[in-house]
Design an enzyme around this catalytic site. Structure first.
Site, PDB file in Angstrom:
ATOM      1  N   LYS A 212      -6.203 -28.285 -32.163  1.00  0.00           N
ATOM      2  CA  LYS A 212      -6.136 -28.898 -33.493  1.00  0.00           C
ATOM      3  C   LYS A 212      -5.359 -30.207 -33.442  1.00  0.00           C
ATOM      4  O   LYS A 212      -5.810 -31.226 -33.925  1.00  0.00           O
ATOM      5  CB  LYS A 212      -5.478 -27.925 -34.472  1.00  0.00           C
ATOM      6  CG  LYS A 212      -5.387 -28.455 -35.895  1.00  0.00           C
ATOM      7  CD  LYS A 212      -5.215 -27.342 -36.912  1.00  0.00           C
ATOM      8  CE  LYS A 212      -3.883 -26.620 -36.732  1.00  0.00           C
ATOM      9  NZ  LYS A 212      -3.693 -25.608 -37.798  1.00  0.00           N
ATOM     10  N   GLU A 218      -0.967 -26.617 -22.549  1.00  0.00           N
ATOM     11  CA  GLU A 218      -1.853 -25.834 -21.681  1.00  0.00           C
ATOM     12  C   GLU A 218      -3.270 -26.381 -21.709  1.00  0.00           C
ATOM     13  O   GLU A 218      -3.941 -26.485 -20.682  1.00  0.00           O
ATOM     14  CB  GLU A 218      -1.898 -24.365 -22.145  1.00  0.00           C
ATOM     15  CG  GLU A 218      -0.667 -23.547 -21.812  1.00  0.00           C
ATOM     16  CD  GLU A 218       0.402 -23.615 -22.884  1.00  0.00           C
ATOM     17  OE1 GLU A 218       0.378 -24.552 -23.730  1.00  0.00           O
ATOM     18  OE2 GLU A 218       1.286 -22.740 -22.878  1.00  0.00           O
ATOM     19  N   GLY A 269      -4.321 -21.693 -36.508  1.00  0.00           N
ATOM     20  CA  GLY A 269      -5.056 -21.363 -35.289  1.00  0.00           C
ATOM     21  C   GLY A 269      -5.556 -19.934 -35.272  1.00  0.00           C
ATOM     22  O   GLY A 269      -6.710 -19.657 -34.952  1.00  0.00           O
ATOM     23  N   ARG A 270      -4.685 -18.987 -35.653  1.00  0.00           N
ATOM     24  CA  ARG A 270      -5.061 -17.565 -35.579  1.00  0.00           C
ATOM     25  C   ARG A 270      -6.077 -17.182 -36.648  1.00  0.00           C
ATOM     26  O   ARG A 270      -6.658 -16.116 -36.572  1.00  0.00           O
ATOM     27  CB  ARG A 270      -3.813 -16.705 -35.673  1.00  0.00           C
ATOM     28  CG  ARG A 270      -2.945 -16.960 -36.895  1.00  0.00           C
ATOM     29  CD  ARG A 270      -1.581 -16.315 -36.732  1.00  0.00           C
ATOM     30  NE  ARG A 270      -0.648 -16.649 -37.803  1.00  0.00           N
ATOM     31  CZ  ARG A 270       0.153 -17.712 -37.837  1.00  0.00           C
ATOM     32  NH1 ARG A 270       0.119 -18.590 -36.849  1.00  0.00           N
ATOM     33  NH2 ARG A 270       0.993 -17.908 -38.837  1.00  0.00           N
ATOM     34  N   GLU A 356       2.098 -13.005 -35.235  1.00  0.00           N
ATOM     35  CA  GLU A 356       2.463 -14.409 -35.427  1.00  0.00           C
ATOM     36  C   GLU A 356       2.560 -14.743 -36.916  1.00  0.00           C
ATOM     37  O   GLU A 356       3.323 -15.616 -37.319  1.00  0.00           O
ATOM     38  CB  GLU A 356       1.458 -15.337 -34.726  1.00  0.00           C
ATOM     39  CG  GLU A 356       1.950 -16.770 -34.619  1.00  0.00           C
ATOM     40  CD  GLU A 356       1.155 -17.618 -33.627  1.00  0.00           C
ATOM     41  OE1 GLU A 356       1.778 -18.209 -32.734  1.00  0.00           O
ATOM     42  OE2 GLU A 356      -0.089 -17.706 -33.748  1.00  0.00           O
ATOM     43  N   HIS A 387      -6.825   8.611 -22.704  1.00  0.00           N
ATOM     44  CA  HIS A 387      -6.402   8.971 -21.346  1.00  0.00           C
ATOM     45  C   HIS A 387      -5.254   8.096 -20.889  1.00  0.00           C
ATOM     46  O   HIS A 387      -4.945   8.052 -19.699  1.00  0.00           O
ATOM     47  CB  HIS A 387      -7.584   8.833 -20.386  1.00  0.00           C
ATOM     48  CG  HIS A 387      -8.666   9.825 -20.654  1.00  0.00           C
ATOM     49  ND1 HIS A 387      -8.826  10.969 -19.914  1.00  0.00           N
ATOM     50  CD2 HIS A 387      -9.614   9.871 -21.615  1.00  0.00           C
ATOM     51  CE1 HIS A 387      -9.849  11.660 -20.384  1.00  0.00           C
ATOM     52  NE2 HIS A 387     -10.347  11.021 -21.427  1.00  0.00           N
ATOM     53  N   LYS A 502       8.933 -24.231 -26.260  1.00  0.00           N
ATOM     54  CA  LYS A 502       8.238 -25.470 -25.866  1.00  0.00           C
ATOM     55  C   LYS A 502       9.234 -26.568 -25.509  1.00  0.00           C
ATOM     56  O   LYS A 502       9.082 -27.271 -24.516  1.00  0.00           O
ATOM     57  CB  LYS A 502       7.347 -25.967 -27.013  1.00  0.00           C
ATOM     58  CG  LYS A 502       6.081 -25.175 -27.249  1.00  0.00           C
ATOM     59  CD  LYS A 502       5.221 -25.913 -28.294  1.00  0.00           C
ATOM     60  CE  LYS A 502       4.158 -24.984 -28.859  1.00  0.00           C
ATOM     61  NZ  LYS A 502       3.378 -25.629 -29.939  1.00  0.00           N
TER      62      LYS A 502
END
Lengths: 526, 526
Positions: A212, A218, A269-270, A356, A387, A502
């Site tokens: 964005k 990254e 973003g999420r 978040e 399991h 950051k």
């Protein structure tokens, strides 16, 4: 205008705390139990129902929750949100992800444009581009079709789109609508990009760079990684890459990309799976029509979320019950357990979406709150989880509320009947059995084989996992989390908690550290 | 003989509770902080170190933990375990997974055989078989080499082997030792098997059926699913399938398999990665030598776990600190955060390992315990998690202890330098920064941007992820969890909590239900 108050200042919350607790094991037994399962169910969009019979509620608790919803003005707050109020106060932003998939209320204007038109236009631009890629109108330099799409993004630009892609990959194969296979590069770990690039035919790959702000460390690093690989393969990177970003980002008008598609600051973003962030990769992978169906399902669920009547609003109800469990019953954590292998990464997406958004300890006004907010979220598909970690869920010392998801039919349709039942029936039998096992338990004189029960769960039941139903499922959780943020009085739409790391990482890379950070840096050979 | 007592009856536990709490943010600041990072580190095998500087401990707490380790007789209990005592009392079984990778103590005889010899023999049989598959001595009916190995198993027969395969896949490619690609079928969801079978060239696929008892519903169902697909492809299933099971299981001597390899009741499913359960698929995928190195690494770490001195025993120390956090400091949950994309499924494996072992509320004698036992475990690789759920970890209302893992070097070695640093350096800088950000925080007048700090973490630092170091890392967590079980006085080696669900699911499939279970079954169209 709605009034924003802390949960523990609401009279109805105090009243809720005083309502008699439901003895779940008892309530879910016998004829009464059967009646509960029939009664405590709310229809959702796309054939889903939200069944909360195995939650620790009864009519008295539900009435208290309704009163809480009213005093907390949940419906009004959502209405203000979708009509364009500045709900993300910390960042002074509107919250418009619902607008990417439909017009719930009034037209919303921001930055001088009608935002619904803006999102529709981006979707149309993506559709046009994707169609050209699919029909050979846009190709690689050799005039050959692109066969793979690779998303480069992290966090919300990765988890949601990846989970949605995996959820529909087999459905698309089955329905002959898988246009391109998708891959994802997210981690700054160089092995992530290297492994994907080793596995992909780069000459026929189209990369979607998603950021964005256009500044995500990254993602920009991985972009360079990919460009280097394209260059080494003798390819022109700018002919293999598109960007999804905001119009104000440095990527927006760069010649480095075949095209750029836009989202904006009003979409966290999420919450961006239904925007261009999910739209580009999903339209390329499955075709624009499939992506449109996904949006349709999400919009249909959004409509239900706007209902003022709690009992006709599955998202509000789910949110209220969750807050009751967290703040009155005192349960930590929530497990999300989809009985569908296609939803293998859906819990990882919800983990971001929920943790978040609501993992905050100050309210919307920056004041510390005195009650627990967002819980830890985790999960894996059933029956695999049975399991694995279900031992603790059944017999551990903490009670963890559970959210099951189940479908009557599989996606691919290939099945086998053994001992009188299909695999799909075995899958469904297991989720039904688990709900009752958790709720009712079973006493045994050998305490090690004893199950206390009283462990609450809900289940969302659907016909099958399709683009539409996936959209509805996603919107359910997005809106549930939004309502919980309203209840806790936190801003669910910022994420200041990611900043400090950051800043310190930059300092390490610039070798501007001392103290403990310097020693860790040395130990890690930076 | 060691004495088994509840944690809250130990004098040293009471003493531990009274030790002054460490103020982590303060302790990790300035020169003192730097000293802590240097000092609070314990060497592990294969070049790892366990650094616990960012945990809420000081010399006083450590002394109290040492005293607790002594009173709880942790070293003696492990010694009894590896010398063949019946530690799994509920099922009246020995606990011998460490014996699959080395001889720590006395020879252990059971069922009339030397168990170390038995495990070595199985490993050798697998190696011989795998070599024949690789060199063309064993082929499909057309005389062509097998190219893919597909594991069919669930829980411990899936999560561990899958996580280990993914951890080493890129390493093996890089080192030219990837002999066969591996795939996994686990879920009874028919879409799981169908999707894998659609993606695999079945004519050149070798299937490994893994079930200790030979009765696991999901696994037998998926076996039939696969056999049906092989039959449809005109292939003889018995020439495409091997079994890993116990010698007493119905699969052991069946003609349905090319070969059968054995484990036994002394190896719990979740502890079986170093037995034939992991051995078959990993030896086929990477070659027997790579699997042998993996065992070597695990054995080297086991040796450290046998140290009586806590400060030379990273597993015991990690276990003690975890119990301090859970039972004295009162933190729920633990996040496992490997800064390595190759460890993407390692947290899912640890989730089973930990939660199934210690998610109990009765002690070894079947008496209820009055304190919290095993916590919820979750995690995703960094840096991905930073853009997802770290918001809650930094600023949420609950404190979640963290377990980082980091490596100085990547596996593949392809990297790119941008703005003066490689991706690997960026990855490492991020994990260093996170530790300090969590511990020290940073005050800000805007409370929304304020970080309280005081959030504890440890880090395991290694050179790179190799077969040996992976073995050591696995053994670290296996043994940590074992020691925690000793401290909580629970039996970490049974899993009675998974039984009730199985019983009820069978009842649903037999249509022998009433009440709530019947209604759920109807809703799910069973």
């Amino acid at each position: 205008m709605a009034t924003w108050k802390n949960l523990d200042t609401l009279e109805t919350f105090k009243a809720l705390s005083e309502v008699k607790r439901v003895k779940l094991a008892e309530a879910m037994s016998g004829v009464e139990g059967a009646e509960r399962v029939k009664k405590y169910s709310v229809p959702m969009a796309e054939g889903f129902s939200y069944n909360f019979a195995a939650k620790q509620v009864d009519d008295e608790v539900l009435n208290a929750l309704k009163a809480l919803a009213e005093e907390a003005q949940l419906a009004e707050k959502f209405e203000e949100l979708y009509n364009g109020a500045v709900i993300n106060t910390g960042e002074n932003r509107l919250v418009l992800h619902q607008l990417t998939r439909g017009q719930l209320g009034n037209a919303v204007e921001a930055d001088g444009v009608d935002k619904r038109e803006f999102y529709v236009k981006q979707q149309a631009r993506i559709a046009e581009f994707a169609n050209k890629v699919h029909n050979g109108g846009i190709t690689n330099a050799a005039g050959e079709k692109f066969t793979t799409v690779v998303q480069i993004g992290i966090g919300g630009s990765d988890l949601g789109p990846r989970a949605m892609y995996l959820a529909l990959e087999n459905w698309a194969k089955k329905n002959n609508t898988l246009k391109m296979k998708a891959q994802f590069i997210s981690n700054v770990d160089p092995d992530d990009a290297a492994a994907v690039l080793n596995a992909v035919d780069v000459a026929h790959a189209l990369f979607v760079l998603v950021s964005k702000s256009g500044t995500t460390l990254e993602t920009l690093t991985n972009e360079s990684f990919v460009k280097e690989a394209l260059k080494k393969a003798g390819l022109d990177a700018s002919k293999h890459m598109i960007a999804v970003t905001s119009e104000t980002s440095p990527l927006a008008k760069s010649d480095d990309y075949l095209a750029a598609f836009f989202m904006d600051d009003y979409i966290g973003g999420r919450f961006s799976s239904t925007s261009a962030v999910g739209g580009a990769v999903l339209s390329l992978a499955f075709g624009p029509d499939v992506f449109a169906q996904f949006l349709e399902g999400a919009a249909a669920e959004d409509k239900l979320s706007a209902n003022k009547n709690v009992m006709e609003n599955p998202e509000m109800l789910d949110a209220l019950i969750g807050v009751y469990e967290r703040n009155v019953l005192g349960y930590p954590g929530t497990a999300v357990l989809p009985y569908s292998q296609a939803l293998s990464r859906f819990p990882a997406h919800l983990q971001q979406l929920d943790m978040e958004s609501n993992g905050k300890s100050v309210n919307r006004f920056g004041e510390p709150v005195d009650y627990p907010t967002g819980p830890v979220i985790f999960g894996e598909p059933g029956t695999n989880g049975q399991h694995s970690f279900y031992q603790l869920l059944h017999q551990g010392t903490d009670i963890v509320p559970l959210q099951f998801v189940g479908f009557r039919n599989s996606q691919i349709g290939t099945d086998i009947e053994i001992q009188g039942s299909t695999s799909q029936q075995k899958l469904c039998a297991n989720v039904a059995a688990q709900i009752v096992a958790f709720a009712c338990g079973k006493s045994d004189d050998n305490r090690n084989k004893n199950f206390e029960g009283g462990r609450p769960s809900s289940i969302i039941i659907g016909d099958s996992l399709t683009p539409k139903s996936l959209g509805a499922l996603l919107a359910h959780f997005e809106n549930k989390i939004m309502f919980q943020g309203f209840l806790w009085n936190v801003n669910s739409f910022d994420q200041e908690g990611v900043q400090l790391g950051k800043v310190l990482a930059k300092r390490v890379l610039a070798h501007e550290t001392d103290g403990a950070l310097k020693v860790y840096s040395d130990l890690l050979n930076i």
